[in-house]
Design a protein around this motif. Structure first.
Motif, PDB file in Angstrom:
ATOM      1  N   THR A  29       0.931  -2.342  -1.067  1.00 21.34           N
ATOM      2  CA  THR A  29       0.101  -2.164  -2.246  1.00 21.34           C
ATOM      3  C   THR A  29       0.275  -0.703  -2.657  1.00 21.34           C
ATOM      4  O   THR A  29       1.124  -0.002  -2.104  1.00 21.34           O
ATOM      5  N   ILE A  30      -0.539  -0.247  -3.547  1.00 19.49           N
ATOM      6  CA  ILE A  30      -0.447   1.143  -3.982  1.00 19.49           C
ATOM      7  C   ILE A  30      -0.626   2.108  -2.812  1.00 19.49           C
ATOM      8  O   ILE A  30       0.054   3.122  -2.720  1.00 19.49           O
ATOM      9  N   GLY A  51      -4.871 -12.281  -6.528  1.00 17.95           N
ATOM     10  CA  GLY A  51      -4.698 -11.403  -7.677  1.00 17.95           C
ATOM     11  C   GLY A  51      -4.095 -10.052  -7.342  1.00 17.95           C
ATOM     12  O   GLY A  51      -3.690  -9.313  -8.238  1.00 17.95           O
ATOM     13  N   THR A  52      -4.010  -9.711  -6.045  1.00 14.34           N
ATOM     14  CA  THR A  52      -3.436  -8.422  -5.644  1.00 14.34           C
ATOM     15  C   THR A  52      -1.938  -8.415  -5.921  1.00 14.34           C
ATOM     16  O   THR A  52      -1.218  -9.314  -5.507  1.00 14.34           O
ATOM     17  N   GLU A  53      -1.466  -7.392  -6.627  1.00 16.71           N
ATOM     18  CA  GLU A  53      -0.038  -7.244  -6.882  1.00 16.71           C
ATOM     19  C   GLU A  53       0.559  -6.390  -5.777  1.00 16.71           C
ATOM     20  O   GLU A  53      -0.032  -5.389  -5.363  1.00 16.71           O
ATOM     21  N   ILE A  54       1.729  -6.806  -5.288  1.00 21.93           N
ATOM     22  CA  ILE A  54       2.392  -6.108  -4.192  1.00 21.93           C
ATOM     23  C   ILE A  54       3.879  -5.960  -4.476  1.00 21.93           C
ATOM     24  O   ILE A  54       4.440  -6.668  -5.312  1.00 21.93           O
ATOM     25  N   LYS A  55       4.500  -5.047  -3.755  1.00 21.77           N
ATOM     26  CA  LYS A  55       5.951  -4.957  -3.702  1.00 21.77           C
ATOM     27  C   LYS A  55       6.342  -5.538  -2.351  1.00 21.77           C
ATOM     28  O   LYS A  55       5.751  -5.197  -1.330  1.00 21.77           O
ATOM     29  N   ILE A  56       7.320  -6.420  -2.352  1.00 18.13           N
ATOM     30  CA  ILE A  56       7.687  -7.158  -1.147  1.00 18.13           C
ATOM     31  C   ILE A  56       9.191  -7.054  -0.930  1.00 18.13           C
ATOM     32  O   ILE A  56       9.961  -6.997  -1.883  1.00 18.13           O
ATOM     33  N   SER A  57       9.594  -6.990   0.339  1.00 17.15           N
ATOM     34  CA  SER A  57      11.019  -6.971   0.671  1.00 17.15           C
ATOM     35  C   SER A  57      11.232  -7.701   1.986  1.00 17.15           C
ATOM     36  O   SER A  57      10.369  -7.701   2.858  1.00 17.15           O
ATOM     37  N   PHE A  58      12.393  -8.347   2.079  1.00 19.12           N
ATOM     38  CA  PHE A  58      12.719  -9.052   3.314  1.00 19.12           C
ATOM     39  C   PHE A  58      14.203  -9.376   3.359  1.00 19.12           C
ATOM     40  O   PHE A  58      14.888  -9.401   2.340  1.00 19.12           O
ATOM     41  N   VAL A  67      -1.456 -15.479  -4.796  1.00 15.02           N
ATOM     42  CA  VAL A  67      -1.991 -16.567  -5.615  1.00 15.02           C
ATOM     43  C   VAL A  67      -2.966 -17.470  -4.857  1.00 15.02           C
ATOM     44  O   VAL A  67      -3.726 -18.206  -5.480  1.00 15.02           O
ATOM     45  N   HIS A  68      -2.909 -17.446  -3.544  1.00 11.66           N
ATOM     46  CA  HIS A  68      -3.902 -18.196  -2.754  1.00 11.66           C
ATOM     47  C   HIS A  68      -3.930 -17.664  -1.342  1.00 11.66           C
ATOM     48  O   HIS A  68      -2.982 -17.042  -0.876  1.00 11.66           O
TER      49      HIS A  68
END
Length: 94
Positions: free
Chosen positions: A24-25, A52-59, A75-76
């Motif tokens: 997150t931020i 509703g939390t926006e994240i940056k994701i990597s894998f 989303v859930h």
């Protein structure tokens, strides 16, 4: 009664076990992803982020020799039997 997330999915999910890094931020996390589709991923977590939390994701997906990055949104949240969170990809890296 509304449909469950599994009833409204458009993309087929594949069971996986991949290490997911997301942030997150102001926080960084590393968890296990347990299923994946072109539209998102389910991440096991004892402390899922709020919907509703926006994240940056990597894998990394070793069996396909590829590394992915995305912006996503929670989303859930999972259940007591399957704790975690469903993350919908907003954009994927090439």
């Amino acid at each position: 009664m509304g449909k469950s997330p599994s009833e409204i999915r458009r993309e087929q999910r594949k069971p996986v076990k991949v290490f997911i890094n997301y942030r997150t931020i102001d926080q960084f996390f590393s968890e296990i992803g347990t299923n994946l589709s072109i539209g998102g991923v389910f991440v096991k977590s004892a402390n899922p982020l709020p919907v509703g939390t926006e994240i940056k994701i990597s894998f990394n997906i070793p069996q396909f020799n590829c590394y992915l990055e995305s912006v996503g949104v929670v989303v859930h949240n999972g259940t007591a039997e399957n704790p975690g969170m469903g993350i919908k990809f907003k954009s994927l890296s090439d």
